[in-house]
Design an enzyme around this catalytic site. Sequence first.
Site, PDB file in Angstrom:
ATOM      1  N   LYS A  13     111.887  76.344 -27.106  1.00 55.50           N
ATOM      2  CA  LYS A  13     113.270  77.211 -27.506  1.00 55.50           C
ATOM      3  C   LYS A  13     114.209  77.236 -26.554  1.00 55.50           C
ATOM      4  O   LYS A  13     115.577  76.965 -26.588  1.00 55.50           O
ATOM      5  CB  LYS A  13     112.903  78.420 -28.261  1.00 55.50           C
ATOM      6  CG  LYS A  13     112.077  78.380 -29.304  1.00 55.50           C
ATOM      7  CD  LYS A  13     112.191  79.722 -30.211  1.00 55.50           C
ATOM      8  CE  LYS A  13     111.276  80.694 -29.420  1.00 55.50           C
ATOM      9  NZ  LYS A  13     109.843  80.338 -29.054  1.00 55.50           N
ATOM     10  N   ARG A  88     113.798  89.077 -34.091  1.00 61.40           N
ATOM     11  CA  ARG A  88     112.252  88.751 -34.110  1.00 61.40           C
ATOM     12  C   ARG A  88     111.428  89.181 -34.975  1.00 61.40           C
ATOM     13  O   ARG A  88     110.321  88.871 -35.254  1.00 61.40           O
ATOM     14  CB  ARG A  88     111.937  89.420 -32.643  1.00 61.40           C
ATOM     15  CG  ARG A  88     110.525  89.074 -32.087  1.00 61.40           C
ATOM     16  CD  ARG A  88     110.206  89.654 -30.949  1.00 61.40           C
ATOM     17  NE  ARG A  88     110.929  89.295 -29.720  1.00 61.40           N
ATOM     18  CZ  ARG A  88     110.665  88.223 -28.940  1.00 61.40           C
ATOM     19  NH1 ARG A  88     109.712  87.512 -29.257  1.00 61.40           N
ATOM     20  NH2 ARG A  88     111.538  87.988 -27.952  1.00 61.40           N
ATOM     21  N   ARG A 127      99.268  74.328 -18.535  1.00 64.77           N
ATOM     22  CA  ARG A 127     100.580  74.576 -17.513  1.00 64.77           C
ATOM     23  C   ARG A 127      99.980  75.051 -16.302  1.00 64.77           C
ATOM     24  O   ARG A 127      99.089  76.030 -16.525  1.00 64.77           O
ATOM     25  CB  ARG A 127     101.736  75.440 -17.964  1.00 64.77           C
ATOM     26  CG  ARG A 127     102.924  75.583 -17.444  1.00 64.77           C
ATOM     27  CD  ARG A 127     104.082  76.223 -18.322  1.00 64.77           C
ATOM     28  NE  ARG A 127     103.720  77.453 -18.971  1.00 64.77           N
ATOM     29  CZ  ARG A 127     104.288  78.002 -19.942  1.00 64.77           C
ATOM     30  NH1 ARG A 127     105.578  77.366 -20.221  1.00 64.77           N
ATOM     31  NH2 ARG A 127     103.876  79.177 -20.472  1.00 64.77           N
ATOM     32  N   ARG A 161      98.489  81.064 -15.154  1.00 64.44           N
ATOM     33  CA  ARG A 161      99.035  82.470 -15.145  1.00 64.44           C
ATOM     34  C   ARG A 161      98.020  82.960 -16.222  1.00 64.44           C
ATOM     35  O   ARG A 161      97.654  82.116 -17.311  1.00 64.44           O
ATOM     36  CB  ARG A 161     100.344  82.383 -15.709  1.00 64.44           C
ATOM     37  CG  ARG A 161     101.440  82.147 -14.790  1.00 64.44           C
ATOM     38  CD  ARG A 161     102.487  82.614 -15.340  1.00 64.44           C
ATOM     39  NE  ARG A 161     102.873  82.588 -16.474  1.00 64.44           N
ATOM     40  CZ  ARG A 161     104.051  82.360 -17.386  1.00 64.44           C
ATOM     41  NH1 ARG A 161     105.004  82.806 -16.473  1.00 64.44           N
ATOM     42  NH2 ARG A 161     104.351  82.504 -18.647  1.00 64.44           N
ATOM     43  N   ARG A 172      99.053  85.397 -29.025  1.00 67.30           N
ATOM     44  CA  ARG A 172     100.619  85.286 -28.903  1.00 67.30           C
ATOM     45  C   ARG A 172     101.174  84.573 -30.286  1.00 67.30           C
ATOM     46  O   ARG A 172     102.190  84.784 -31.259  1.00 67.30           O
ATOM     47  CB  ARG A 172     101.176  84.700 -27.871  1.00 67.30           C
ATOM     48  CG  ARG A 172     101.265  85.533 -26.668  1.00 67.30           C
ATOM     49  CD  ARG A 172     101.578  84.789 -25.434  1.00 67.30           C
ATOM     50  NE  ARG A 172     102.787  83.767 -25.546  1.00 67.30           N
ATOM     51  CZ  ARG A 172     103.172  83.113 -24.614  1.00 67.30           C
ATOM     52  NH1 ARG A 172     102.478  82.637 -23.636  1.00 67.30           N
ATOM     53  NH2 ARG A 172     104.559  82.554 -24.737  1.00 67.30           N
TER      54      ARG A 172
END
Length: 219
Positions: A13, A88, A127, A161, A172
């Site tokens: 996004k 949201r 990542r 991370r 999430r």
Amino acid sequence: MRIVLVGPPGAGKGTQAAFLAKNLSIPHISTGDLFRANISQGTELGLKAKSYMDAGELVPDEVTIGMAKDRMEHPDAVNGFLLDGFPRNVSQAEALDVMLRAGNMKLDAVLDLEVPEDEVVKRIAGRRLCRNNDKHVFHVTYTPPKTEGVCDVCGGELYQRGDDSEETVRRRLEVYHTQTEPIIDYYKAQGLVVTISALGKVDEVTGRAMAALRGEQAA
């Protein structure tokens, strides 16, 4: 144009918002930027948000809505904006509708970036960041370093991370499905949703999005 951008974490996004806003000559308004700006400037809303965040609590909708309202009233947003991360949830979407009606405005489109859940997990969990500079970003599948675990740019150690772990990503996604995804149905009832695939190269997705938005305008 006035656009809301939605999609799960890992859909790209932020990247698409920047390209689309530039192509459409409208400001990109992201929740993250709003929070950072208000907190750094010490605004009343920023101080309120910081007090909740420091206490480890969620920032109430009314604070987020207030920040968004203030930003949308800036001169550069008179002819349109692209909202990223707001609304949201459905209550924020309802508040946005009230704000827009009060200003005799309306949304032109809600762009839904669609990505399979397994791809989201693959994108985020793969990542790797450099410990020396977190702007040096790699991916174990898509952009692997020449030497595993070593940054190509400075030789620093690459790490994952904590919030990029598969377990955290799936949590999430659960939050997204529970809180944010219902706004898609909310906007579908208004005939505003345009869904595109967010798979492929960045420029391919941008082209897809621009074509979809042109169709929305024509409709």
